[in-house]
Design an enzyme around this catalytic site. Structure first.
Site, PDB file in Angstrom:
ATOM      1  N   LYS A  14       1.894  -9.824   3.409  1.00 37.79           N
ATOM      2  CA  LYS A  14       0.640  -9.950   4.144  1.00 37.79           C
ATOM      3  C   LYS A  14      -0.551  -9.843   3.202  1.00 37.79           C
ATOM      4  O   LYS A  14      -0.467  -9.308   2.095  1.00 37.79           O
ATOM      5  CB  LYS A  14       0.535  -8.884   5.239  1.00 37.79           C
ATOM      6  N   SER A  57      13.157 -10.283  -3.493  1.00 44.00           N
ATOM      7  CA  SER A  57      11.802 -10.471  -2.974  1.00 44.00           C
ATOM      8  C   SER A  57      10.977 -11.386  -3.857  1.00 44.00           C
ATOM      9  O   SER A  57      11.137 -11.407  -5.077  1.00 44.00           O
ATOM     10  CB  SER A  57      11.093  -9.120  -2.832  1.00 44.00           C
ATOM     11  N   GLY A  79       3.955  -2.958  -4.989  1.00 46.17           N
ATOM     12  CA  GLY A  79       2.777  -2.122  -5.160  1.00 46.17           C
ATOM     13  C   GLY A  79       1.494  -2.850  -5.456  1.00 46.17           C
ATOM     14  O   GLY A  79       0.580  -2.288  -6.063  1.00 46.17           O
ATOM     15  N   GLY A  93      -0.299  -4.498  -2.970  1.00 49.74           N
ATOM     16  CA  GLY A  93      -1.102  -4.645  -1.767  1.00 49.74           C
ATOM     17  C   GLY A  93      -0.730  -5.830  -0.901  1.00 49.74           C
ATOM     18  O   GLY A  93      -1.492  -6.210  -0.010  1.00 49.74           O
ATOM     19  N   GLY A 104       2.074  -5.950   0.974  1.00 48.95           N
ATOM     20  CA  GLY A 104       2.974  -5.543   2.051  1.00 48.95           C
ATOM     21  C   GLY A 104       4.447  -5.610   1.709  1.00 48.95           C
ATOM     22  O   GLY A 104       5.278  -5.845   2.595  1.00 48.95           O
ATOM     23  N   SER A 105       4.792  -5.369   0.447  1.00 47.41           N
ATOM     24  CA  SER A 105       6.200  -5.488   0.041  1.00 47.41           C
ATOM     25  C   SER A 105       7.085  -4.455   0.721  1.00 47.41           C
ATOM     26  O   SER A 105       8.218  -4.751   1.121  1.00 47.41           O
ATOM     27  CB  SER A 105       6.329  -5.369  -1.487  1.00 47.41           C
ATOM     28  N   GLU A 138       8.422   2.668   7.295  1.00 50.16           N
ATOM     29  CA  GLU A 138       7.126   2.744   6.598  1.00 50.16           C
ATOM     30  C   GLU A 138       6.594   4.181   6.568  1.00 50.16           C
ATOM     31  O   GLU A 138       5.955   4.594   5.597  1.00 50.16           O
ATOM     32  CB  GLU A 138       6.116   1.831   7.302  1.00 50.16           C
ATOM     33  N   ASP A 143       0.822  -3.581   8.464  1.00 52.72           N
ATOM     34  CA  ASP A 143       1.663  -4.372   7.561  1.00 52.72           C
ATOM     35  C   ASP A 143       2.973  -4.787   8.226  1.00 52.72           C
ATOM     36  O   ASP A 143       3.385  -5.949   8.164  1.00 52.72           O
ATOM     37  CB  ASP A 143       1.962  -3.584   6.285  1.00 52.72           C
TER      38      ASP A 143
END
Length: 387
Positions: free
Chosen positions: A10, A136, A141, A143, A145-146, A193, A204
């Site tokens: 995201k 992935s 890290g 920002g 949304g991993s 989360e 997210d």
């Protein structure tokens, strides 16, 4: 049988930081995904372990299921339809299971994600042996949304092969969950989360689950659909940042300059709402798309100026802005700022040659670049092999 789930990352299109102070923000999915595959061993495999392979990083973790049961004796399968939060005692037990894996110091930041994996797996499937493989397209890290994409893809894969969710295993290709199943995935992902971030907003994982775009204000989330194709150049400055410290610094500035910052936040709120209106309005032809892109670009530039007023820009972000400005492109930071990732709107009529030049120049500064479609699909699932 193997089940595979993919969930998107995201971006924040407008409203970061101001949203903490009661203003509107707009987030969108991007077509960069985290993939999770899950396979259960057959009796002939004689395998009684739970495995997690993080393929991109080259790490694999393995726990005998008897060891998990020893440290988490109360973890019989929870009511799958009612996701529950991880207790303090369970958090400590998970931490012990993770510590036993001796994660390399360079990757110690992954520990909370591994704990989230153990919690979600045992909550939904108890003590069954299995192997999960995660890959992935999202930088960690940064920002984008991993962690939420990981929790969404994992929750979906786990639920897809539970008795609670009914899917067509023989279906070829990617398929989607129904609304009630998506809601359940989102709830479980939010619990994951919480283990990773403590007190996440839920934004997210919601964007990753449902895709498209979300407008949110004071805890209220509204899904919105875009009526125009949007592409962004996402530049990862590779500069780490402390989100909590940046949020705190904005709050401190607000206390020192309450009237001025109130005006800043009100302006951001107007920008977010106008941006959402433009995105949702009908598009009649290419000229209309171009006009809307110009307006979106102006709003992005205004939002970036206001983020600079808040004090959350960074030299690396300003370098990206100066570089893209030479090509008359609109750029803003996304997320916490202080480094992290930067968005540049790529107009429909922009030539590929110009995009290549911009990317080459940014990469020469040591940055990492991605081109991503904005506001696309959310969570999807697929099956392979015999059931």
């Amino acid at each position: 049988m193997e089940v595979r789930a993919r969930a998107p990352g995201k971006i924040i299109l407008a409203g970061e930081h101001a949203v903490v102070h009661g203003c509107t923000a707009v987030a969108a999915s991007i077509d960069l995904y985290t993939y999770t595959s899950l396979r259960f061993p057959t009796p002939s495999d004689n395998d009684d372990t739970l495995k997690l392979q993080l393929k991109d990083i080259g790490l694999e973790f393995s726990w005998p299921v008897v060891r998990i049961k020893e440290l988490l004796p109360e973890m019989d399968i929870h009511a799958i339809s009612s996701p529950s939060s991880c207790s303090f005692e369970a958090i400590n037990a998970l931490a012990s299971l993770v510590e036993e894996q001796n994660i390399p110091e360079a990757n110690i930041g992954l520990a909370s994600g591994v704990s989230a994996f153990l919690w979600l797996y045992t909550s939904i499937h108890g003590y069954k042996p299995a192997k999960a493989i995660v890959t992935s397209e999202l930088p960690l890290g940064a920002g984008l949304g991993s962690s939420a994409a990981f929790c969404v893809a994992l929750s979906a894969a786990l639920l897809a092969v539970s008795d609670f969710v009914k899917l067509e295993f023989s279906h070829q290709g990617w398929q989607i969950f129904g609304d009630s199943e998506l809601e359940l995935v989102n709830k479980w992902a939010f619990e994951g989360e919480k283990i990773i971030h403590g007190k996440p907003s839920g934004i997210d994982n919601t964007v990753s689950t449902y895709g498209n775009m979300i407008k949110f204000k004071s805890g209220d989330l509204t899904c919105i659909k875009t009526n125009m194709p949007l592409k962004m150049l996402i530049t990862n400055t590779k500069v780490g940042r402390n989100t909590k410290a940046l949020v705190a610094s904005v709050s401190e500035r607000t206390m020192r300059h309450s009237n001025a910052m109130s005006s800043v936040f009100n302006a951001v709120d107007s920008i977010s709402n106008e941006l959402a209106t433009i995105i949702q309005s009908p598009v009649s032809d290419d000229l209309a798309i171009t006009e809307k892109e110009e307006k979106l670009g102006e709003l992005m530039e205004m939002n970036q100026g206001l983020l600079q007023c808040m004090g959350v820009s960074h030299a690396s972000i300003e370098t990206v802005i100066r570089t893209t400005l030479k090509y008359k492109l609109s750029t803003k930071l996304t997320g916490a700022g202080g480094g992290g990732c930067v968005l540049t709107l790529l107009p429909t009529l922009l030539s590929g040659a110009v995009v290549d030049k911009v990317i080459a120049e940014l990469e020469s500064c040591g940055f990492q670049c991605f081109i991503a479609g904005i506001g696309g699909r959310g969570l999807e699932i697929s099956f392979s092999g015999s059931s």
